[in-house]
Design a protein around this motif. Structure first.
Motif, PDB file in Angstrom:
ATOM      1  N   ALA A 141       0.819  -1.210   0.000  1.00 16.55           N
ATOM      2  CA  ALA A 141       0.000   0.000   0.000  1.00 16.55           C
ATOM      3  C   ALA A 141       0.855   1.263   0.000  1.00 16.55           C
ATOM      4  O   ALA A 141       0.545   2.243  -0.693  1.00 16.55           O
ATOM      5  CB  ALA A 141      -0.944   0.001   1.199  1.00 16.55           C
ATOM      6  N   GLY A 142       1.931   1.260   0.782  1.00 14.60           N
ATOM      7  CA  GLY A 142       2.799   2.430   0.832  1.00 14.60           C
ATOM      8  C   GLY A 142       3.405   2.752  -0.514  1.00 14.60           C
ATOM      9  O   GLY A 142       3.491   3.922  -0.913  1.00 14.60           O
ATOM     10  N   ALA A 143       3.803   1.729  -1.258  1.00 13.42           N
ATOM     11  CA  ALA A 143       4.375   1.938  -2.583  1.00 13.42           C
ATOM     12  C   ALA A 143       3.337   2.531  -3.533  1.00 13.42           C
ATOM     13  O   ALA A 143       3.649   3.415  -4.338  1.00 13.42           O
ATOM     14  CB  ALA A 143       4.912   0.627  -3.139  1.00 13.42           C
ATOM     15  N   PHE A 144       2.088   2.052  -3.438  1.00 16.22           N
ATOM     16  CA  PHE A 144       1.040   2.627  -4.276  1.00 16.22           C
ATOM     17  C   PHE A 144       0.823   4.096  -3.938  1.00 16.22           C
ATOM     18  O   PHE A 144       0.723   4.951  -4.832  1.00 16.22           O
ATOM     19  CB  PHE A 144      -0.264   1.854  -4.119  1.00 16.22           C
ATOM     20  N   LEU A 145       0.738   4.428  -2.653  1.00 18.25           N
ATOM     21  CA  LEU A 145       0.507   5.813  -2.250  1.00 18.25           C
ATOM     22  C   LEU A 145       1.650   6.719  -2.697  1.00 18.25           C
ATOM     23  O   LEU A 145       1.436   7.886  -3.029  1.00 18.25           O
ATOM     24  CB  LEU A 145       0.322   5.894  -0.734  1.00 18.25           C
ATOM     25  N   GLU A 146       2.863   6.211  -2.723  1.00 16.36           N
ATOM     26  CA  GLU A 146       4.006   6.996  -3.185  1.00 16.36           C
ATOM     27  C   GLU A 146       3.922   7.308  -4.677  1.00 16.36           C
ATOM     28  O   GLU A 146       4.390   8.355  -5.129  1.00 16.36           O
ATOM     29  CB  GLU A 146       5.306   6.249  -2.898  1.00 16.36           C
ATOM     30  N   GLN A 147       3.321   6.408  -5.450  1.00 19.63           N
ATOM     31  CA  GLN A 147       3.271   6.565  -6.910  1.00 19.63           C
ATOM     32  C   GLN A 147       1.898   6.998  -7.423  1.00 19.63           C
ATOM     33  O   GLN A 147       1.702   7.111  -8.629  1.00 19.63           O
ATOM     34  CB  GLN A 147       3.640   5.242  -7.579  1.00 19.63           C
ATOM     35  N   MET A 148       0.987   7.258  -6.526  1.00 21.10           N
ATOM     36  CA  MET A 148      -0.393   7.551  -6.903  1.00 21.10           C
ATOM     37  C   MET A 148      -0.535   8.867  -7.657  1.00 21.10           C
ATOM     38  O   MET A 148      -1.323   8.990  -8.597  1.00 21.10           O
ATOM     39  CB  MET A 148      -1.253   7.579  -5.637  1.00 21.10           C
TER      40      MET A 148
END
Length: 273
Positions: free
Chosen positions: A146-153
Protein backbone atom coordinates in the motif's frame (compact mmCIF):
# COMPACT_ATOMS: atom_id res chain seq x y z
CA UNK A 1 -35.48 3.68 6.94
CA UNK A 2 -34.22 6.63 4.94
CA UNK A 3 -30.93 6.80 3.07
CA UNK A 4 -29.33 10.21 2.65
CA UNK A 5 -26.39 11.04 0.40
CA UNK A 6 -24.24 13.93 1.62
CA UNK A 7 -21.75 16.01 -0.36
CA UNK A 8 -18.14 16.84 0.45
CA UNK A 9 -17.56 17.61 4.14
CA UNK A 10 -13.98 18.83 3.75
CA UNK A 11 -13.62 19.29 7.47
CA UNK A 12 -16.91 21.15 7.98
CA UNK A 13 -17.86 19.32 11.16
CA UNK A 14 -20.20 21.91 12.67
CA UNK A 15 -22.23 21.90 9.48
CA UNK A 16 -22.35 18.09 9.47
CA UNK A 17 -23.79 18.13 12.97
CA UNK A 18 -26.34 20.77 11.92
CA UNK A 19 -27.30 18.81 8.81
CA UNK A 20 -27.81 15.58 10.74
CA UNK A 21 -30.10 17.51 13.08
CA UNK A 22 -31.96 19.05 10.12
CA UNK A 23 -32.72 15.64 8.60
CA UNK A 24 -33.46 14.15 12.03
CA UNK A 25 -30.94 11.41 11.31
CA UNK A 26 -31.31 8.29 13.46
CA UNK A 27 -28.45 5.79 13.06
CA UNK A 28 -30.68 3.04 14.44
CA UNK A 29 -32.66 2.95 11.21
CA UNK A 30 -31.39 5.63 8.78
CA UNK A 31 -28.31 5.37 6.58
CA UNK A 32 -25.77 7.87 5.22
CA UNK A 33 -23.84 7.79 1.96
CA UNK A 34 -20.96 10.27 1.93
CA UNK A 35 -19.47 11.36 -1.40
CA UNK A 36 -15.87 11.54 -0.18
CA UNK A 37 -13.48 14.34 0.71
CA UNK A 38 -14.32 14.00 4.36
CA UNK A 39 -11.24 16.05 5.21
CA UNK A 40 -9.13 19.09 4.37
CA UNK A 41 -9.50 22.84 4.01
CA UNK A 42 -12.14 23.10 6.74
CA UNK A 43 -11.31 23.38 10.47
CA UNK A 44 -12.84 20.10 11.68
CA UNK A 45 -11.24 17.35 9.62
CA UNK A 46 -10.32 15.27 12.67
CA UNK A 47 -13.82 15.61 14.08
CA UNK A 48 -15.38 14.64 10.73
CA UNK A 49 -13.38 11.42 10.60
CA UNK A 50 -14.27 10.55 14.16
CA UNK A 51 -17.96 11.35 13.63
CA UNK A 52 -18.37 9.28 10.47
CA UNK A 53 -16.28 6.38 11.77
CA UNK A 54 -18.33 6.28 14.99
CA UNK A 55 -21.53 5.82 12.97
CA UNK A 56 -20.33 2.34 12.02
CA UNK A 57 -22.66 0.48 9.67
CA UNK A 58 -25.06 3.45 9.57
CA UNK A 59 -22.67 5.34 7.29
CA UNK A 60 -20.63 4.47 4.23
CA UNK A 61 -18.26 6.78 2.43
CA UNK A 62 -16.23 6.66 -0.74
CA UNK A 63 -12.70 7.98 -0.96
CA UNK A 64 -12.15 11.43 -2.42
CA UNK A 65 -8.94 13.02 -3.67
CA UNK A 66 -8.41 14.91 -0.39
CA UNK A 67 -8.82 11.71 1.60
CA UNK A 68 -6.21 10.04 -0.60
CA UNK A 69 -3.94 13.05 -0.13
CA UNK A 70 -4.14 12.57 3.63
CA UNK A 71 -3.19 8.92 3.25
CA UNK A 72 -0.31 9.81 0.94
CA UNK A 73 1.02 12.34 3.44
CA UNK A 74 0.63 9.99 6.39
CA UNK A 75 1.77 6.75 4.79
CA UNK A 76 3.17 7.43 1.33
CA UNK A 77 5.80 10.12 1.76
CA UNK A 78 3.55 12.92 0.50
CA UNK A 79 3.97 16.50 1.67
CA UNK A 80 1.47 18.80 3.30
CA UNK A 81 0.37 21.72 1.11
CA UNK A 82 -0.01 25.34 2.14
CA UNK A 83 -3.79 25.26 2.63
CA UNK A 84 -4.05 21.78 4.16
CA UNK A 85 -5.77 21.45 7.53
CA UNK A 86 -4.68 17.87 8.17
CA UNK A 87 -2.18 18.34 10.99
CA UNK A 88 -4.66 17.66 13.82
CA UNK A 89 -5.31 14.21 12.30
CA UNK A 90 -1.62 13.49 11.92
CA UNK A 91 -1.02 14.43 15.56
CA UNK A 92 -4.12 12.76 17.03
CA UNK A 93 -3.75 9.92 19.55
CA UNK A 94 -6.19 7.84 17.49
CA UNK A 95 -4.39 8.69 14.24
CA UNK A 96 -3.59 5.10 13.22
CA UNK A 97 -7.08 3.78 13.86
CA UNK A 98 -8.58 6.63 11.83
CA UNK A 99 -6.13 6.14 8.97
CA UNK A 100 -6.71 2.37 8.92
CA UNK A 101 -10.45 2.97 8.70
CA UNK A 102 -10.07 5.60 5.99
CA UNK A 103 -7.67 3.51 3.92
CA UNK A 104 -10.15 0.63 3.78
CA UNK A 105 -12.98 2.75 2.32
CA UNK A 106 -14.13 1.90 -1.23
CA UNK A 107 -14.10 4.12 -4.31
CA UNK A 108 -17.76 3.43 -5.05
CA UNK A 109 -20.98 2.52 -3.27
CA UNK A 110 -23.84 0.94 -5.20
CA UNK A 111 -27.41 -0.13 -4.72
CA UNK A 112 -29.08 -1.48 -7.86
CA UNK A 113 -28.63 1.07 -10.63
CA UNK A 114 -27.57 3.82 -8.19
CA UNK A 115 -23.84 4.41 -7.95
CA UNK A 116 -21.96 6.94 -5.84
CA UNK A 117 -18.37 7.87 -6.52
CA UNK A 118 -16.46 11.00 -5.59
CA UNK A 119 -15.99 12.49 -9.07
CA UNK A 120 -18.45 10.67 -11.34
CA UNK A 121 -18.36 7.87 -13.90
CA UNK A 122 -16.60 7.67 -17.25
CA UNK A 123 -19.13 7.12 -20.07
CA UNK A 124 -16.98 4.21 -21.23
CA UNK A 125 -17.47 2.31 -17.94
CA UNK A 126 -20.50 0.31 -16.86
CA UNK A 127 -21.51 0.15 -13.22
CA UNK A 128 -20.05 -3.34 -12.96
CA UNK A 129 -16.75 -2.14 -14.45
CA UNK A 130 -16.58 0.84 -12.11
CA UNK A 131 -17.07 -1.40 -9.09
CA UNK A 132 -14.50 -3.93 -10.28
CA UNK A 133 -11.92 -1.30 -11.16
CA UNK A 134 -12.43 0.55 -7.91
CA UNK A 135 -11.93 -2.74 -6.09
CA UNK A 136 -8.50 -3.03 -7.75
CA UNK A 137 -7.48 0.26 -6.16
CA UNK A 138 -8.97 -0.77 -2.82
CA UNK A 139 -6.94 -3.99 -2.96
CA UNK A 140 -3.78 -1.94 -3.59
CA UNK A 141 -4.61 0.36 -0.67
CA UNK A 142 -5.17 -2.49 1.74
CA UNK A 143 -2.43 -4.82 0.48
CA UNK A 144 1.16 -5.34 1.58
CA UNK A 145 2.47 -2.74 -0.90
CA UNK A 146 0.00 0.00 0.00
CA UNK A 147 2.80 2.43 0.83
CA UNK A 148 4.37 1.94 -2.58
CA UNK A 149 1.04 2.63 -4.28
CA UNK A 150 0.51 5.81 -2.25
CA UNK A 151 4.01 7.00 -3.19
CA UNK A 152 3.27 6.56 -6.91
CA UNK A 153 -0.39 7.55 -6.90
CA UNK A 154 0.12 11.18 -7.87
CA UNK A 155 0.38 12.08 -11.54
CA UNK A 156 -1.67 12.99 -14.61
CA UNK A 157 -0.63 10.09 -16.83
CA UNK A 158 -2.18 8.15 -18.39
CA UNK A 159 -5.06 10.45 -19.27
CA UNK A 160 -7.23 7.93 -21.14
CA UNK A 161 -8.51 4.54 -20.04
CA UNK A 162 -7.36 1.46 -21.93
CA UNK A 163 -8.21 -2.06 -20.72
CA UNK A 164 -4.65 -3.20 -21.37
CA UNK A 165 -3.17 -0.77 -18.85
CA UNK A 166 -1.16 -2.52 -16.14
CA UNK A 167 0.53 -1.82 -12.83
CA UNK A 168 0.70 1.66 -11.38
CA UNK A 169 -0.48 3.28 -14.62
CA UNK A 170 -3.71 1.26 -14.46
CA UNK A 171 -4.26 2.03 -10.78
CA UNK A 172 -3.49 5.72 -11.23
CA UNK A 173 -5.89 6.04 -14.15
CA UNK A 174 -8.70 4.37 -12.20
CA UNK A 175 -8.02 6.55 -9.17
CA UNK A 176 -7.95 9.74 -11.21
CA UNK A 177 -11.17 8.90 -13.06
CA UNK A 178 -13.10 8.13 -9.87
CA UNK A 179 -11.71 10.90 -7.67
CA UNK A 180 -10.44 13.78 -9.87
CA UNK A 181 -12.47 13.78 -13.10
CA UNK A 182 -14.30 16.88 -14.31
CA UNK A 183 -13.82 17.52 -18.02
CA UNK A 184 -13.25 14.77 -20.60
CA UNK A 185 -13.20 14.51 -24.38
CA UNK A 186 -15.21 12.15 -26.57
CA UNK A 187 -12.65 9.38 -26.07
CA UNK A 188 -12.76 9.70 -22.29
CA UNK A 189 -9.43 11.52 -22.03
CA UNK A 190 -9.20 13.44 -18.73
CA UNK A 191 -8.26 17.09 -18.35
CA UNK A 192 -6.61 18.03 -15.06
CA UNK A 193 -6.12 21.78 -15.51
CA UNK A 194 -9.66 23.20 -15.54
CA UNK A 195 -11.26 23.12 -12.08
CA UNK A 196 -13.83 25.89 -12.13
CA UNK A 197 -17.25 26.23 -13.78
CA UNK A 198 -18.43 24.93 -17.12
CA UNK A 199 -17.08 27.95 -19.00
CA UNK A 200 -13.55 26.84 -18.07
CA UNK A 201 -13.75 23.74 -20.30
CA UNK A 202 -10.69 23.36 -22.57
CA UNK A 203 -11.31 23.17 -26.30
CA UNK A 204 -12.61 19.76 -27.27
CA UNK A 205 -13.60 18.90 -23.69
CA UNK A 206 -16.92 18.91 -21.83
CA UNK A 207 -18.18 17.82 -18.41
CA UNK A 208 -18.32 14.04 -18.14
CA UNK A 209 -22.08 14.16 -17.50
CA UNK A 210 -22.72 15.79 -20.90
CA UNK A 211 -21.70 12.61 -22.73
CA UNK A 212 -24.37 10.02 -23.52
CA UNK A 213 -24.19 6.49 -22.12
CA UNK A 214 -25.38 3.11 -23.36
CA UNK A 215 -27.12 2.43 -20.02
CA UNK A 216 -29.19 4.58 -17.68
CA UNK A 217 -27.73 4.55 -14.15
CA UNK A 218 -28.45 7.03 -11.38
CA UNK A 219 -25.13 8.64 -10.50
CA UNK A 220 -24.30 10.52 -7.31
CA UNK A 221 -21.08 12.47 -6.92
CA UNK A 222 -19.39 15.38 -5.18
CA UNK A 223 -15.97 16.91 -5.95
CA UNK A 224 -17.06 19.80 -8.20
CA UNK A 225 -18.17 22.69 -5.99
CA UNK A 226 -18.28 25.15 -8.91
CA UNK A 227 -21.33 23.34 -10.29
CA UNK A 228 -23.31 24.54 -7.26
CA UNK A 229 -25.35 21.36 -7.44
CA UNK A 230 -26.56 22.01 -11.00
CA UNK A 231 -25.97 19.86 -14.10
CA UNK A 232 -26.88 21.83 -17.25
CA UNK A 233 -27.25 19.84 -20.47
CA UNK A 234 -26.71 16.58 -18.60
CA UNK A 235 -27.22 13.44 -20.69
CA UNK A 236 -27.24 11.15 -17.65
CA UNK A 237 -29.36 10.92 -14.51
CA UNK A 238 -27.07 12.36 -11.89
CA UNK A 239 -26.92 14.42 -8.69
CA UNK A 240 -24.08 16.84 -7.87
CA UNK A 241 -23.83 17.12 -4.09
CA UNK A 242 -20.75 19.28 -3.49
CA UNK A 243 -22.39 22.63 -2.80
CA UNK A 244 -19.21 24.30 -1.59
CA UNK A 245 -19.63 24.22 2.17
CA UNK A 246 -15.94 24.84 2.80
CA UNK A 247 -16.07 27.89 0.49
CA UNK A 248 -19.05 29.52 2.18
CA UNK A 249 -21.82 27.69 0.31
CA UNK A 250 -23.81 24.96 2.01
CA UNK A 251 -23.71 21.31 3.03
CA UNK A 252 -26.35 19.26 1.25
CA UNK A 253 -28.09 15.94 1.89
CA UNK A 254 -30.19 14.15 -0.73
CA UNK A 255 -33.01 11.82 0.32
CA UNK A 256 -32.47 8.93 -2.08
CA UNK A 257 -36.08 7.77 -1.78
CA UNK A 258 -37.83 11.08 -2.49
CA UNK A 259 -35.15 13.12 -4.28
CA UNK A 260 -35.60 15.96 -1.77
CA UNK A 261 -32.55 18.05 -0.93
CA UNK A 262 -31.90 19.46 2.52
CA UNK A 263 -29.10 21.99 3.03
CA UNK A 264 -27.59 23.92 5.90
CA UNK A 265 -25.54 27.10 5.39
CA UNK A 266 -21.78 27.11 5.71
CA UNK A 267 -20.20 28.52 8.83
CA UNK A 268 -16.90 29.06 7.02
CA UNK A 269 -15.44 32.46 6.20
CA UNK A 270 -12.29 31.41 4.33
CA UNK A 271 -11.66 32.61 0.80
CA UNK A 272 -11.06 30.18 -2.04
CA UNK A 273 -7.41 29.87 -3.01
Amino acid sequence: MTTYAIGDLQGCHAELVALLEAIDFNPAHDRLWLAGDLVNRGPGSLECLREVKALGAAACSVLGNHDLHLLAVARGGGKLKKNDTLLPILEAPDREALLDWLQALPLSVRHGDTLMTHAGLLPQWTLDQAEALGAEVNAALTGERAGAFLEQMYGNQPRRWRPELEGIERLRMITNALTRMRFIDAEGRLDFEAKEGLDSAPKGFAPWFQFARQDDPYLIFGHWAALQGRLPKAKVRAEALDTGCVWGGSLTALDLETGKRISVPSQQTREKS
